[in-house]
Motif scaffolding. Sequence first.
Motif, PDB file in Angstrom:
ATOM      1  N   ALA A 429       0.824  -1.213   0.000  1.00 39.76           N
ATOM      2  CA  ALA A 429       0.000   0.000   0.000  1.00 39.76           C
ATOM      3  C   ALA A 429       0.858   1.263   0.000  1.00 39.76           C
ATOM      4  CB  ALA A 429      -0.937  -0.012   1.204  1.00 39.76           C
ATOM      5  N   LYS A 430       1.991   1.230   0.713  1.00 44.84           N
ATOM      6  CA  LYS A 430       2.903   2.385   0.695  1.00 44.84           C
ATOM      7  C   LYS A 430       3.387   2.669  -0.728  1.00 44.84           C
ATOM      8  CE  LYS A 430       4.999   2.491   5.318  1.00 44.84           C
ATOM      9  NZ  LYS A 430       6.247   2.267   6.086  1.00 44.84           N
ATOM     10  N   CYS A 431       3.700   1.612  -1.453  1.00 41.05           N
ATOM     11  CA  CYS A 431       4.128   1.780  -2.845  1.00 41.05           C
ATOM     12  C   CYS A 431       3.017   2.405  -3.680  1.00 41.05           C
ATOM     13  CB  CYS A 431       4.544   0.440  -3.433  1.00 41.05           C
ATOM     14  SG  CYS A 431       6.029  -0.271  -2.698  1.00 41.05           S
ATOM     15  N   TYR A 432       1.772   2.028  -3.390  1.00 39.50           N
ATOM     16  CA  TYR A 432       0.640   2.595  -4.126  1.00 39.50           C
ATOM     17  C   TYR A 432       0.501   4.098  -3.854  1.00 39.50           C
ATOM     18  CZ  TYR A 432      -0.946  -2.217  -5.079  1.00 39.50           C
ATOM     19  OH  TYR A 432      -1.045  -3.517  -5.504  1.00 39.50           O
ATOM     20  N   VAL A 433       0.700   4.509  -2.592  1.00 42.18           N
ATOM     21  CA  VAL A 433       0.650   5.935  -2.269  1.00 42.18           C
ATOM     22  C   VAL A 433       1.700   6.691  -3.072  1.00 42.18           C
ATOM     23  CG1 VAL A 433       1.055   7.654  -0.461  1.00 42.18           C
ATOM     24  CG2 VAL A 433      -0.305   5.635   0.044  1.00 42.18           C
ATOM     25  N   ASN A 434       2.920   6.165  -3.066  1.00 37.32           N
ATOM     26  CA  ASN A 434       4.012   6.832  -3.786  1.00 37.32           C
ATOM     27  C   ASN A 434       3.731   6.883  -5.287  1.00 37.32           C
ATOM     28  OD1 ASN A 434       5.502   7.297  -1.458  1.00 37.32           O
ATOM     29  ND2 ASN A 434       6.543   5.328  -1.579  1.00 37.32           N
ATOM     30  N   ASP A 435       3.117   5.825  -5.809  1.00 37.88           N
ATOM     31  CA  ASP A 435       2.810   5.782  -7.243  1.00 37.88           C
ATOM     32  C   ASP A 435       1.772   6.841  -7.607  1.00 37.88           C
ATOM     33  OD1 ASP A 435       2.844   5.000  -9.850  1.00 37.88           O
ATOM     34  OD2 ASP A 435       2.338   2.905  -9.493  1.00 37.88           O
ATOM     35  N   LEU A 436       0.746   7.013  -6.774  1.00 35.82           N
ATOM     36  CA  LEU A 436      -0.257   8.044  -7.043  1.00 35.82           C
ATOM     37  C   LEU A 436       0.340   9.441  -6.947  1.00 35.82           C
ATOM     38  CD1 LEU A 436      -3.343   6.539  -5.163  1.00 35.82           C
ATOM     39  CD2 LEU A 436      -3.086   6.814  -7.634  1.00 35.82           C
ATOM     40  N   ILE A 437       1.310   9.618  -6.050  1.00 40.71           N
ATOM     41  CA  ILE A 437       2.008  10.909  -5.957  1.00 40.71           C
ATOM     42  C   ILE A 437       2.838  11.138  -7.215  1.00 40.71           C
ATOM     43  CG2 ILE A 437       3.840  12.163  -4.734  1.00 40.71           C
ATOM     44  CD1 ILE A 437       2.802  10.883  -2.137  1.00 40.71           C
ATOM     45  N   ASP A 438       3.548  10.100  -7.662  1.00 39.06           N
ATOM     46  CA  ASP A 438       4.361  10.226  -8.879  1.00 39.06           C
ATOM     47  C   ASP A 438       3.508  10.583 -10.083  1.00 39.06           C
ATOM     48  OD1 ASP A 438       6.632   9.614  -7.480  1.00 39.06           O
ATOM     49  OD2 ASP A 438       6.675   7.494  -8.063  1.00 39.06           O
ATOM     50  N   ARG A 439       2.260  10.142 -10.072  1.00 38.90           N
ATOM     51  CA  ARG A 439       1.351  10.436 -11.184  1.00 38.90           C
ATOM     52  C   ARG A 439       0.643  11.776 -11.005  1.00 38.90           C
ATOM     53  NH1 ARG A 439       0.089   5.671 -14.133  1.00 38.90           N
ATOM     54  NH2 ARG A 439       1.177   3.857 -13.298  1.00 38.90           N
ATOM     55  N   ASN A 440       0.990  12.492  -9.936  1.00 37.62           N
ATOM     56  CA  ASN A 440       0.422  13.816  -9.649  1.00 37.62           C
ATOM     57  C   ASN A 440      -1.084  13.785  -9.436  1.00 37.62           C
ATOM     58  OD1 ASN A 440       2.798  15.688  -9.899  1.00 37.62           O
ATOM     59  ND2 ASN A 440       2.873  14.726 -11.918  1.00 37.62           N
ATOM     60  N   LEU A 441      -1.622  12.634  -9.044  1.00 44.54           N
ATOM     61  CA  LEU A 441      -3.044  12.546  -8.720  1.00 44.54           C
ATOM     62  C   LEU A 441      -3.306  12.882  -7.262  1.00 44.54           C
ATOM     63  CD1 LEU A 441      -4.042   9.398 -10.783  1.00 44.54           C
ATOM     64  CD2 LEU A 441      -4.662  11.774 -11.219  1.00 44.54           C
ATOM     65  N   ILE A 442      -2.334  12.674  -6.410  1.00 38.58           N
ATOM     66  CA  ILE A 442      -2.407  13.177  -5.037  1.00 38.58           C
ATOM     67  C   ILE A 442      -1.117  13.924  -4.735  1.00 38.58           C
ATOM     68  CG2 ILE A 442      -3.971  11.383  -4.233  1.00 38.58           C
ATOM     69  CD1 ILE A 442      -1.680   9.994  -2.869  1.00 38.58           C
ATOM     70  N   LEU A 443      -1.197  14.821  -3.773  1.00 37.84           N
ATOM     71  CA  LEU A 443      -0.051  15.634  -3.371  1.00 37.84           C
ATOM     72  C   LEU A 443       0.458  15.109  -2.045  1.00 37.84           C
ATOM     73  CD1 LEU A 443      -1.700  19.092  -4.142  1.00 37.84           C
ATOM     74  CD2 LEU A 443      -0.268  17.723  -5.665  1.00 37.84           C
ATOM     75  N   GLY A 444       1.756  14.902  -1.949  1.00 32.18           N
ATOM     76  CA  GLY A 444       2.337  14.342  -0.741  1.00 32.18           C
ATOM     77  C   GLY A 444       3.141  15.359   0.032  1.00 32.18           C
ATOM     78  N   SER A 445       3.061  15.267   1.362  1.00 29.94           N
ATOM     79  CA  SER A 445       3.878  16.068   2.261  1.00 29.94           C
ATOM     80  C   SER A 445       4.864  15.118   2.924  1.00 29.94           C
ATOM     81  CB  SER A 445       3.001  16.757   3.309  1.00 29.94           C
ATOM     82  OG  SER A 445       3.783  17.402   4.282  1.00 29.94           O
ATOM     83  N   TRP A 446       6.166  15.393   2.785  1.00 34.61           N
ATOM     84  CA  TRP A 446       7.202  14.450   3.192  1.00 34.61           C
ATOM     85  C   TRP A 446       7.850  14.861   4.500  1.00 34.61           C
ATOM     86  CZ3 TRP A 446       8.448  10.191  -0.019  1.00 34.61           C
ATOM     87  CH2 TRP A 446       7.790  10.188  -1.245  1.00 34.61           C
ATOM     88  N   PHE A 447       8.255  13.852   5.291  1.00 33.47           N
ATOM     89  CA  PHE A 447       9.008  14.086   6.522  1.00 33.47           C
ATOM     90  C   PHE A 447       9.922  12.894   6.746  1.00 33.47           C
ATOM     91  CE2 PHE A 447       9.590  13.562  11.134  1.00 33.47           C
ATOM     92  CZ  PHE A 447      10.177  14.776  11.431  1.00 33.47           C
TER      93      PHE A 447
END
Length: 884
Positions: A429-447
């Motif tokens: 599931a973590k990989c899926y989150v990163n993939d959606l961010i890479d596709r610019n469909l969701i915006l991620g805040s990193w820490f």
Amino acid sequence: MAAYAAVVSLMNNIDNIQNHPRFSISLDKKQTESLGEKLDFLLDFIEMNHSHEFLETEIASAAYAAEDVIESHIVDQIHSGSISSLDLQTVILDMDSVKEKVVIFKEEKEGLLKVHRQYSTSTTSSTPSITGGGKSTTTMVGLDEELIQLLDALTGRQSSLQIIPIVGMGGIGKTTLARNAYEHGLIVNRFDIRAWATISQEYSVKEIFSELLSRESSESANEQQLSQELYQSLIGRRYLIILDDIWSIDAWEKMMFFFPDNNNGSRIIITTRLSNVAVQFGSSSYFSKKFLDENQSWKLFCEKAFSQEEVCPPEFEEIGKKIAEKCQGLPLLIVVIGALLRKSCRTREYWENISNDINSILDSGEDGDQNLDILSLSYMHLPAHLKPCFLYLAIVPEDHLIHASELIRLWVAEGFIKPNKTQSLKEVAKCYVNDLIDRNLILGSWFDGRVKYSTMHDLVRDLCIKKAQKEKFICMMRFRDIPLGVKMECRIAFQEKIPKENYDHELFFHELESASLARSLIGKRGGELSLEFKLLRVSHMIGFSLENIFKHVNLRYIFKPDDWRTTTISYKLPSSISLLWNLQVLVFPFIDLVAPPEIWEMAQLWYVKSISIYLPEPHSSCDQQDEDEFIVLRNLQTLKKVVNLRLSEEVCKRIPNIKILHMEYHPQSSLRECEGNLSYDYSLYNIGRLHKLESLKCHLYDVGADDTQQGGLLKKMTFPTSLRKLELSNCDLGPEDLRTIGSLPNLVHFKLQGEIIGNEWDPVEGEFICLKFLEIHFCHDLIYWNADSSHFPVLEKLVLLGLSKLDEIPLGIGEIPTLGIIVLDDCSESANISAMKILEEQEYLGNDDLRVEIMFWKKEDLERFKEKAKQFQCFTSNNLGFFS
């Protein structure tokens, strides 16, 4: 998509049943194998992108119906206490029927493809070849020029408070421009306070103030108290406030009086889609975001469609420019379509298909939905496994953030994450989150290298909701606008507070009651819900009473947020909680919980969190004659705020894969079941047995100065080498303890709130080799800290709080190349001065990346120190900040 989610969920369910350590559900082996073969075939069909809306609907319906049969049988068995076999023959026949339709469809499609290939072969000689062409593009300057102009406005000579509106349509880059300025080094160093709040069409002034104050809106302060707190925090300071996505002047008029004009260059940026709103702020001019021109569009497209090291291959330049041009200068469309192409198979034929899809949308003439329809191409071309993950984001309210970890837990509980042999469901599931961010469909805040929060652009969210409702993946429910026919809905998201059951809302509850087979109820707002849902999996809402919620034995996910009435109460979990055969997540952030011994039988538990939870000791495995009766909680990875836990060998055996553990120890607990004293052996020396542990918090309450008390609790404490984050509160550490902690090879974050025994700390070279964040709070006796750059070689942030006797921060600390910030709060004057000396030396050596912040609890102390600090050259530095 609903079909993929339904099939994977059914497959996961069958696997859970067959491998469950406690509940015996009898499934015929041949029937199970037959059903599994059919599900594999259907899943392969879905994953191969044989898009067929009618067939996918039939597949989803059949899979959901099968789950209804299986889970209903399990629930009935649990309630009756009996075991009976389940005949899957009817389910198999239904799946056979769907499979036959899919086979016919595939054969017909293969026949058409064969004819097409024959036709293509016969006409190849007459088809003209297409070659790439066109001149190289010029450098894009649009955003850079706008950013420079905005920075000039923010740092201009006008000392009075200035309001700077940024206007433009959704997706044109207003928020991006504001964010780039907000995070620019020049702005970070210029303003004492920076704060950001998103307003949206439906807003709460209280929540806006809470967001500006960086506090949870559920805290007890009311709107008036928050407004006064905000005003007091801004008075006398140079501040920058971003109010993102304002839709009406009314929102501003309710807040404007709490932003003081300090005559010191403070600024407020407003972003809005509406020009008539912008002109009402009284500014002489505003920033109007324009569409990108041809060159700017092409440059942005190339940045998103290709990696940093790549340039556009000549054979793709012509078609690439056509696609970029068709996005009509709207940055959001270019970014999303570019990311789609970067993630997809790079063939000219595929790019031509995307271009033609955009053409058909533009030719439809439906101007209002064109942008949304172009965005929908990014959804259509998502891999099957990402579509349900994307659609699920429809549950997130407009402009709200959701914890990435919370989203992952929900996805897993819903059952549509497909397992693989090398990763856990959480890792997948973590990989899926990163993939959606890479596709610019969701915006991620990193820490710390990980995604902390995620959110969506408004246009993308509109697309998400539109698709989720069309595919009947999620029903968005409002009691003022009740969708009819919710009987077959699997997931219901409440967009507002659940009303009371009365005549006015009779239709709402009638429709809701008809959805008795719903698997997910999601909504954080208040209200009461007395209905029962037999197959409920996910309860992410306030509505259920504590007594009612545990009747739902099919639950996998329980999250009960604060509803103002349950705050700080204690609740004893019923022993029947163990009947929740597949419970994975248990979150009660505002309730003290007392767990029964049966909790140690819940092998599916993954994540447990409460304001405090008491766990009794499990029965000894030696007492259980049958080895199969000894249940290990192998899935449990997170256990937060457990009170007075005796970390015996038995407990360590039960939780071998724990990664995050937060513990508290009270001499006298408010919970009768865990009353005790700190002389009791809590066996913390066994922490070293938890070989997967990554984050540990240990807090000792009401500990006096008697070292024997703490010695009894922390005696011979060792830590696993896997530890990355360690927080110790009210703990006194001696030199040997610090050496033990310093030797941890993977420790990244260390926070100590307590005393360092003696008045001196002498770190040893070779310790803390990976430490990035060091926080020391209230070590009142610490005077001498003898350290240099070799002791904390990769330190990035140093926070010192309440070190009233510290002589100085060693000058060599400033030589650590990675150090970015030093924060001192209520520390000794000599320590504050030493931090300024470090900053002064580093700036003299050309290091402009280090920032020092010095804080005081009293304003008069701040003013007194600033008078003394004026003698230092760095006093006027943008990298030095004073706060009270």
